[in-house]
Design a protein around this motif. Structure first.
Motif, PDB file in Angstrom:
ATOM      1  N   ASN A   1       6.416 -21.953   0.125  1.00 30.45           N
ATOM      2  CA  ASN A   1       5.554 -22.976   0.725  1.00 30.45           C
ATOM      3  C   ASN A   1       6.154 -24.359   0.447  1.00 30.45           C
ATOM      4  N   THR A   2       5.456 -25.395   0.869  1.00 29.43           N
ATOM      5  CA  THR A   2       6.041 -26.742   0.747  1.00 29.43           C
ATOM      6  C   THR A   2       6.215 -27.153  -0.719  1.00 29.43           C
ATOM      7  N   MET A   3       5.446 -26.514  -1.598  1.00 28.16           N
ATOM      8  CA  MET A   3       5.577 -26.814  -3.038  1.00 28.16           C
ATOM      9  C   MET A   3       6.733 -26.035  -3.668  1.00 28.16           C
ATOM     10  N   GLY A   4       7.368 -25.169  -2.865  1.00 26.08           N
ATOM     11  CA  GLY A   4       8.482 -24.383  -3.400  1.00 26.08           C
ATOM     12  C   GLY A   4       8.042 -23.063  -4.009  1.00 26.08           C
ATOM     13  N   LYS A   5       6.750 -22.740  -3.921  1.00 21.02           N
ATOM     14  CA  LYS A   5       6.246 -21.499  -4.519  1.00 21.02           C
ATOM     15  C   LYS A   5       6.532 -20.315  -3.575  1.00 21.02           C
ATOM     16  N   VAL A   6       6.985 -19.213  -4.155  1.00 19.39           N
ATOM     17  CA  VAL A   6       7.290 -18.044  -3.326  1.00 19.39           C
ATOM     18  C   VAL A   6       5.990 -17.515  -2.711  1.00 19.39           C
ATOM     19  N   GLN A   7       6.038 -17.301  -1.404  1.00 17.43           N
ATOM     20  CA  GLN A   7       4.831 -16.823  -0.711  1.00 17.43           C
ATOM     21  C   GLN A   7       4.812 -15.295  -0.726  1.00 17.43           C
ATOM     22  N   LYS A   8       4.242 -14.779  -1.784  1.00  9.09           N
ATOM     23  CA  LYS A   8       4.239 -13.324  -1.926  1.00  9.09           C
ATOM     24  C   LYS A   8       3.363 -12.653  -0.860  1.00  9.09           C
ATOM     25  N   ALA A   9       2.328 -13.388  -0.416  1.00 14.71           N
ATOM     26  CA  ALA A   9       1.445 -12.806   0.603  1.00 14.71           C
ATOM     27  C   ALA A   9       2.238 -12.482   1.861  1.00 14.71           C
ATOM     28  N   ALA A  10       3.180 -13.363   2.196  1.00 15.34           N
ATOM     29  CA  ALA A  10       3.985 -13.143   3.404  1.00 15.34           C
ATOM     30  C   ALA A  10       4.854 -11.894   3.224  1.00 15.34           C
ATOM     31  N   LEU A  11       5.388 -11.721   2.033  1.00 16.92           N
ATOM     32  CA  LEU A  11       6.217 -10.536   1.774  1.00 16.92           C
ATOM     33  C   LEU A  11       5.365  -9.266   1.824  1.00 16.92           C
ATOM     34  N   ARG A  12       4.179  -9.350   1.232  1.00 18.74           N
ATOM     35  CA  ARG A  12       3.273  -8.184   1.252  1.00 18.74           C
ATOM     36  C   ARG A  12       2.972  -7.779   2.690  1.00 18.74           C
ATOM     37  N   GLU A  13       2.721  -8.782   3.494  1.00 17.13           N
ATOM     38  CA  GLU A  13       2.394  -8.521   4.894  1.00 17.13           C
ATOM     39  C   GLU A  13       3.594  -7.870   5.603  1.00 17.13           C
ATOM     40  N   ARG A  14       4.767  -8.409   5.304  1.00 16.84           N
ATOM     41  CA  ARG A  14       5.976  -7.906   5.966  1.00 16.84           C
ATOM     42  C   ARG A  14       6.213  -6.420   5.663  1.00 16.84           C
ATOM     43  N   PHE A  15       5.891  -6.010   4.439  1.00 13.49           N
ATOM     44  CA  PHE A  15       6.180  -4.622   4.047  1.00 13.49           C
ATOM     45  C   PHE A  15       4.929  -3.737   4.025  1.00 13.49           C
ATOM     46  N   ALA A  16       3.825  -4.264   4.543  1.00 13.49           N
ATOM     47  CA  ALA A  16       2.541  -3.566   4.397  1.00 13.49           C
ATOM     48  C   ALA A  16       2.569  -2.137   4.931  1.00 13.49           C
TER      49      ALA A  16
ATOM     50  N   LEU B   1       5.179  -0.111   5.252  1.00 14.26           N
ATOM     51  CA  LEU B   1       6.395   0.627   4.887  1.00 14.26           C
ATOM     52  C   LEU B   1       6.126   2.083   4.513  1.00 14.26           C
ATOM     53  N   PHE B   2       5.046   2.330   3.770  1.00 14.62           N
ATOM     54  CA  PHE B   2       4.783   3.692   3.305  1.00 14.62           C
ATOM     55  C   PHE B   2       3.582   4.328   3.987  1.00 14.62           C
TER      56      PHE B   2
ATOM     57  N   PRO C   1       0.816  -1.216   0.000  1.00 15.69           N
ATOM     58  CA  PRO C   1       0.000   0.000   0.000  1.00 15.69           C
ATOM     59  C   PRO C   1       0.853   1.270   0.000  1.00 15.69           C
ATOM     60  N   HIS C   2       0.408   2.259  -0.785  1.00 17.00           N
ATOM     61  CA  HIS C   2       1.115   3.540  -0.852  1.00 17.00           C
ATOM     62  C   HIS C   2       0.054   4.640  -0.796  1.00 17.00           C
ATOM     63  N   PRO C   3       0.274   5.666   0.050  1.00 13.95           N
ATOM     64  CA  PRO C   3      -0.807   6.644   0.256  1.00 13.95           C
ATOM     65  C   PRO C   3      -1.146   7.457  -0.995  1.00 13.95           C
ATOM     66  N   ASP C   4      -0.196   7.680  -1.875  1.00  8.79           N
ATOM     67  CA  ASP C   4      -0.452   8.497  -3.062  1.00  8.79           C
ATOM     68  C   ASP C   4      -0.792   7.630  -4.279  1.00  8.79           C
ATOM     69  N   PHE C   5      -0.028   6.566  -4.498  1.00 10.50           N
ATOM     70  CA  PHE C   5      -0.195   5.760  -5.707  1.00 10.50           C
ATOM     71  C   PHE C   5      -1.081   4.532  -5.501  1.00 10.50           C
ATOM     72  N   GLY C   6      -1.593   4.338  -4.296  1.00  2.95           N
ATOM     73  CA  GLY C   6      -2.444   3.160  -4.035  1.00  2.95           C
ATOM     74  C   GLY C   6      -1.597   1.950  -3.698  1.00  2.95           C
TER      75      GLY C   6
END
Ligand code: MCA
Ligand code: AMP
Length: 502
Positions: free
Chosen positions: A482-497, A499-500, A431-436
């Motif tokens: 995850n266990t299938m080896g897929k990058v968990q983007k949701a976890a990254l989004r949460e981690r940086f939610a 930031l701005f 999320p970004h306050p100006d650009f959404g």
């Protein structure tokens, strides 16, 4: 009709003294003046040997001549591809090559770099900018009346490039009928007439500013105040003389942040429209509290123009994108295209005269997104209520929308992965306050390597348009998987939610 788009949008007003464009400095351009300039560009294009059906790539700053050149392509039967002015030369060259453009028109400041590149792919290079260029000079020398090329509704009018979750951008082929049918539907639905004065501060290289805003005003015979870019103070200065505004959500948050934006400023306005990215329900409520106006939110895509809209009269529901447009079918489906019961979340599919003709020279990509029965798979996750109101609840596609510009993480990740010392990377929207939303990148260094983030940033700047640059880059030991080896983007989004937004 000999050329439906030209005849409908420009024909009726070709002799009229009525103002088509108000320029921010107070100058005006009448319909007759604009139509004459369009003819001059049609003549200039023909003089260069460009033929009907040829592609013309345009990377030009927003100005009246840029708009006249686009309509010159329509008059002379050429297919135009408008390109984001922020694209780097690398990016532009791809579009020239992929489209097989015969001509590239760019800003004079870029000609040195781009002319040689375009020539490698057999394209001529001409220039045009707010202060002129070789194309404008050619137009000056051409007559203000020119033949209108014969076209049918099914002929292609434009290619609009749109990125994908994998690989490079695809040219969405839009026919005359796609553009015209949508413009006429919107004029009717949103009640545009020749008394309308639209505040036009969007770029003219995307659907929103070109095919929605400009075509709707032309079809209605109205006027627009033609700003080079968004400047909220300038919008506020002109607003008492205007009736309508079309913008991405950032337009509305910037207006609300401006202390000069008081209820009285909007006294002559009848309609505020938002689209291209989700408008927060909170912004909708704040805007109504400040002005008394309920923003009308609508939804579309490059491939489909507009597909749904909240009603002009009736309930404009915050957080929803309204109902399918007249003549457009929309359904929420499972992966096989089977419609789900109302209230269930699935992928939105749309069909109608608005839906594009496929991706230029990419039959497999076309087949993957456009079903044999004509339904286009939008990749947006949606829910439809019992009354038919659609709410976009997420995206099945890995897409970030920053200030109304689409950014596909894959494109940035591929560039980052190719940098020396990088093992792998992941890009997410936060999320970004100006650009959404805005992109954030995490990079995993190769074992034993020290990564120079500044050097990586410099390479990103050289290769990708500014709006795609991650606003934050961070080193990380390993990507969450995850266990299938897929990058968990949701976890990254949460981690940086935060930031701005903090
Ligand atoms: C500019 N910058 C951006 C963006 N725009 N960065 C991220 N996202 C953006 N959208 C960069 C600038 O290069 C600058 O870089 C810095 O951010 C601040 O620039 P600023 O002057 O504040 O930006 P601006 O000129 O005011 O532009 C913001 C904007 C503009 C008004 C939101 O991006 C805009 O007009 N967006 C509309 C896009 C649009 O038309 N989308 C429709 C797509 P630096 O840091 O170097 O100074 S059509 C579509 O999606 C479908 C079909 C639909 O439904 O409509
Ligand atoms: P583009 O590919 O630039 O045409 O962008 C189209 C995408 O923008 C859609 O697939 C949606 O994800 C998004 N979009 C457009 N309008 C809206 C809206 N009103 N609300 C939410 N998302 C939107």
């Amino acid at each position: 009709m000999s050329n439906p788009l030209y005849d409908t949008l420009l024909g009726p007003q070709s002799q009229s003294d009525k103002v088509f464009l108000h320029l921010p400095d107070g100058d005006t351009i009448s319909y007759a003046g604009f139509v004459g300039r369009v003819a001059q560009f049609a003549g200039a294009l023909r003089g260069l040997g460009v033929q009907p059906g040829d592609r013309v790539a345009l990377q030009v700053e927003k100005c009246p001549d840029a708009l006249a050149l686009i309509f010159g392509c329509i008059q002379a039967g050429m297919i135009f591809l408008p390109l984001n002015t922020g694209y780097t030369p690398d990016e532009v060259v791809y579009f020239v090559e992929n489209s097989g453009a015969r001509l590239l028109v760019c800003d004079p400041s870029r000609a040195d770099t781009l002319a040689a590149e375009a020539a490698r792919f057999g394209a001529e290079c001409e220039t045009l900018g707010p202060k002129g260029g070789s194309m404008s000079t050619r137009a000056d020398a051409a007559p203000t009346v020119a033949a209108v090329e014969q076209r049918t509704s099914n002929d292609l009018a434009a290619f609009l490039y749109t990125s994908g979750t994998t690989g490079r951008s695809k040219g969405a082929m839009l026919s005359q009928h796609n553009l015209l049918s949508n413009a006429l539907t919107l004029v009717d639905l949103w009640r545009f007439t020749d008394t309308d004065v639209l505040l036009h501060a969007l770029p003219i290289f995307h659907t929103h500013g070109l095919f929605v805003a400009t075509n709707v005003i032309l079809a209605a015979g109205g006027s627009m105040v033609f700003f080079p870019k968004l400047d909220d103070d300038a919008l506020i200065n002109w607003m008492p003389r205007a009736t309508s505004l079309m913008g991405v959500p950032t337009f509305y948050t910037r207006l609300l942040d401006n202390p000069r934006f008081e209820g009285d400023v909007a006294r002559s306005m009848r309609l505020f429209i938002s689209g291209s990215a989700p408008l927060l329900a909170e912004t909708h409520r704040q805007f109504e509290a400040r002005t008394g106006h309920r923003i009308l939110e609508r939804y579309g895509m490059t491939e489909t123009n507009m597909s749904t809209s909240n009603p002009y009269e009736g309930d404009r529901r915050a957080g929803t994108v309204g109902l399918p447009l007249p003549g457009v079918e929309a359904k929420v489906c499972d992966d096989t295209g089977t419609e789900l019961p109302r209230g269930e979340i699935g992928t939105l599919e749309v069909r109608g005269p608005n839906v594009f003709q496929g991706y230029w020279q990419m039959p497999e990509k076309t087949a993957a997104e456009l079903r044999a029965d004509g339904f286009f798979i939008t990749g947006d996750l949606a829910v439809m209520d019992t009354e038919g109101y659609v709410t976009i609840v997420g995206r099945g596609k890995d897409l970030i929308i920053s200030g109304g510009f689409n950014i596909y993480p894959k494109e940035i990740e591929e560039l980052l992965d190719g940098q020396p010392g990088v093992l792998e990377s992941a890009v997410v929207g936060v999320p970004h306050p100006d650009f959404g939303e805005t992109p954030v990148a995490v990079l995993v260094p190769l074992p034993g390597e020290v990564l120079d983030l500044e050097a990586v940033g410099a390479e990103v700047s050289a290769r990708l348009a500014r709006f795609k640059h991650p606003r934050h880059m961070e080193l990380i030991d390993a990507l969450p998987r995850n266990t299938m080896g897929k990058v968990q983007k949701a976890a990254l989004r949460e981690r940086f939610a935060g930031l701005f937004s903090g």
